[in-house]
Design a protein around this motif. Structure first.
Motif, short mmCIF file in Angstrom:
data_model
loop_
_atom_site.label_atom_id
_atom_site.label_comp_id
_atom_site.label_asym_id
_atom_site.label_seq_id
_atom_site.Cartn_x
_atom_site.Cartn_y
_atom_site.Cartn_z
N LEU A 246 0.85 -1.19 0.00
CA LEU A 246 0.00 0.00 0.00
C LEU A 246 0.89 1.24 0.00
O LEU A 246 2.10 1.16 0.22
N CYS A 247 0.26 2.38 -0.25
CA CYS A 247 1.03 3.62 -0.27
C CYS A 247 0.99 4.25 1.13
O CYS A 247 -0.08 4.48 1.67
N PRO A 248 2.16 4.52 1.72
CA PRO A 248 2.18 5.09 3.07
C PRO A 248 1.52 6.47 3.16
O PRO A 248 1.10 6.88 4.24
N ILE B 122 0.05 4.29 -6.56
CA ILE B 122 -1.29 4.90 -6.52
C ILE B 122 -1.17 6.39 -6.22
O ILE B 122 -1.98 7.21 -6.66
N CYS B 123 -0.09 6.76 -5.54
CA CYS B 123 0.12 8.16 -5.11
C CYS B 123 0.42 9.08 -6.30
O CYS B 123 0.22 10.27 -6.23
N CYS B 124 0.94 8.50 -7.41
CA CYS B 124 1.34 9.36 -8.52
C CYS B 124 0.72 8.87 -9.83
O CYS B 124 1.29 9.03 -10.90
N TYR C 36 8.22 -0.46 -2.98
CA TYR C 36 7.15 -1.11 -2.21
C TYR C 36 5.77 -0.68 -2.68
O TYR C 36 4.89 -1.49 -2.92
N CYS C 37 5.57 0.63 -2.78
CA CYS C 37 4.28 1.16 -3.22
C CYS C 37 4.22 1.09 -4.74
O CYS C 37 5.19 1.43 -5.42
N TYR C 38 3.09 0.60 -5.30
CA TYR C 38 3.00 0.44 -6.75
C TYR C 38 2.63 1.75 -7.46
O TYR C 38 2.45 1.77 -8.66
N PRO D 23 5.08 10.93 -6.20
CA PRO D 23 5.53 9.62 -5.71
C PRO D 23 6.01 9.68 -4.26
O PRO D 23 6.74 10.60 -3.90
N CYS D 24 5.57 8.69 -3.50
CA CYS D 24 6.00 8.63 -2.11
C CYS D 24 7.37 7.94 -2.03
O CYS D 24 7.84 7.38 -3.01
N PHE D 25 7.95 7.96 -0.88
CA PHE D 25 9.27 7.33 -0.70
C PHE D 25 9.20 5.83 -0.99
O PHE D 25 10.07 5.28 -1.66
N ASP D 26 8.13 5.18 -0.52
CA ASP D 26 8.01 3.74 -0.73
C ASP D 26 7.91 3.38 -2.22
O ASP D 26 8.32 2.30 -2.63
N HIS D 27 7.34 4.29 -3.02
CA HIS D 27 7.27 4.03 -4.45
C HIS D 27 8.67 4.07 -5.05
O HIS D 27 9.03 3.25 -5.89
N MET D 28 9.49 4.99 -4.57
CA MET D 28 10.85 5.10 -5.10
C MET D 28 11.68 3.87 -4.78
O MET D 28 12.58 3.50 -5.53
ZN LIG Z 1 2.90 5.78 -2.79
#
Ligand SMILES: [Zn+2]
Length: 470
Positions: free
Chosen positions: A342-344, A367-369, A363-365, A355-360
């Motif tokens: 999931l996105c933190p 959804i944030c960006c 971990y996060c696929y 993009p969140c840190f986890d996406h970079m």
């Molecule tokens: Zn994210």
């Protein structure tokens, strides 16, 4: 006693063992070597092959030179156990990678029903501190580096002797002084103990999972606690310089314990017995200490998101689960976010469109960006919710460890309600109905349900779904 004198008086038992493999719970000792030293001189030594009561794998024989025939007439561990206890009494247990040797010896004693505990230090850890910058801290490399004499490598007494020489070098270094200081401080803790409790009494407590009982001078039960390490938890009670620690020091005149092997069983037994016996030093049930609630809130921009709040309201329709502290809640939520990719940001209602840190870090696929579609994300969100919100329904056996490796603890849940637990042998496979018959039923308690729910999805608990008719 001043530190210098204590140091002078410390005695070390430098120990090396050979085994049939690397796991203390499965493999056995084939040889043991013990050197008793004051840090400079050898005071005593002992060496024996040990009949492991199982066969030695070929690749181990190739390493140690110890084969099945050599150990067939050797004493079994119980025949040398007394000697080892006596030799190492009041000494510091020393080994190169102490967790290995100490773990095996402790396990052998455990099989005999004896709790073996010693203060311990590790010459790998201390060598790293005392002689930084070496290529390797294996015993072989250190022997070579310091030109230490070792006749038969990988035989117990010779390795123990080489470790003894290494220990003498370590003891001349500054890091060792710090470590010895720590040991002396621990030994001095004995002075904090209640008048009627000896350090030996506490040291004889098992380092395993279970429930312990404190009694006062009139023999009345004063306190019940549980821990995954009974001995170290009991020590902590008396080390405590807070009011409670002081109280314990004045009160406690005797200690007993009950091993459970299973953490879940320890929780349930503690909860049950506190209710039953109402020891006067136990405050209200520990579950009342859950202060942080996790809720699933909705916002028209963010959609469904997780919210950790400083209140626990089980009647709130959005309520999911509670934690003992905000920190514990954050940690648990972060684990869930990582587990389900999931996105933190989005999962806690933050919409930034970047993009969140986890996406970079993958971990996060995304959804944030805008890199992941809503539908896929919501599916994983649903799975995460199902995992958090444990709804107990149906009939289950939960299976956990027991005190003995040959047994396991079985917890019975009927129509979502915890009914009791029992210990069964792993070998005979009893019918479900026989297991249920042998359980002493407990009455329904909200506290038990909370405990069971907390453990229901733990990876070390095995779950068996039962049919509707048993
Ligand atoms: Zn994210």
């Amino acid at each position: 006693m001043p530190y210098k004198e204590m140091k002078k008086n410390l005695t070390y038992a430098v120990i090396d063992i050979e085994t049939t493999g690397g796991r203390a719970d499965r493999d056995r000792i084939t040889e043991i070597g013990v050197v008793i030293t004051d840090g400079k001189n050898i005071i005593d030594s002992f060496e024996s092959l040990v009949n492991p009561e199982t066969s030695i794998p070929y690749e181990i024989t190739r390493l140690t030179g110890i084969d099945n025939q050599m150990v067939s007439d050797a004493p079994k561990f119980y025949e040398i156990a007394k000697r080892i206890v006596e030799m190492t009494e009041e000494t510091i247990f020393v080994a190169h990678n102490v967790r290995f040797d100490y773990g095996f010896i402790q396990e052998e004693f455990r099989r005999l029903g004896y709790a073996y505990t010693r203060k311990k230090i590790c010459t790998v850890v201390l060598s790293r501190k005392a002689f930084p910058g070496l290529r390797s801290y294996s015993l072989g490399n250190l022997i070579q580096h310091f030109n230490i004499e070792a006749e038969r490598r990988h035989r117990a007494l010779d390795d123990a002797k080489a470790t003894t020489v290494l220990l003498s070098y370590i003891l001349d270094s500054q890091p060792a002084v710090n470590e010895i200081n720590r040991l002396v401080r621990d030994l001095n803790l004995a002075s904090l103990l209640p008048a009627n409790i000896s350090a030996d009494k506490i040291n004889s407590l098992p380092e395993t999972c279970g429930v312990y009982y404190f009694y006062d001078r009139s023999g009345e039960l004063a306190y019940i606690g549980k821990s995954i390490n009974i001995k170290s938890r009991v020590w902590e009670h008396f080390k405590g310089i807070n009011h409670k620690g002081e109280k314990m020091q004045n009160f406690v005149a005797d200690i007993s314990y009950k091993e459970t092997g299973s953490e879940l069983a320890a929780y349930l037994v503690e909860s049950y017995e506190i209710k039953k016996f109402k020891p006067y030093l136990n405050k209200a049930s520990k579950n009342s200490k859950l202060t942080t609630g996790l809720y699933i809130r909705y916002d028209k921009h963010a959609g469904n998101y997780f919210s950790l709040e400083n209140r626990v309201d089980e009647n709130d329709a959005d309520y999911l689960i509670s934690y003992p502290s905000l920190r514990a809640g954050k940690k648990a939520l972060n684990n869930i976010i990582r587990e389900f990719n999931l996105c933190p940001d989005v999962s806690i209602g933050i919409v930034k469109n970047q993009p969140c840190f986890d996406h970079m870090i993958g971990y996060c696929y995304g959804i944030c960006c805008g890199k992941e579609n809503q539908e896929d994300y919501l599916k994983r969100m649903e799975l995460a919710l199902a995992k958090i919100k444990v709804k107990l329904e149906g009939n289950w056996f939960l299976v956990d460890k027991a005190v003995s490796y040959e047994e396991q603890t079985v917890f019975y849940i009927e129509d979502g309600i915890y009914k009791g637990h029992c210990v069964i042998s792993k070998e005979d496979a009893p019918m479900a109905s026989d297991i249920i018959d042998s359980i002493k039923p407990v009455s329904h308690q909200i506290d038990y349900q909370k405990i069971i729910k907390r453990y229901f999805n733990k990876s070390f608990i095995k779950k068996v779904r039962l049919g509707t008719t048993i």
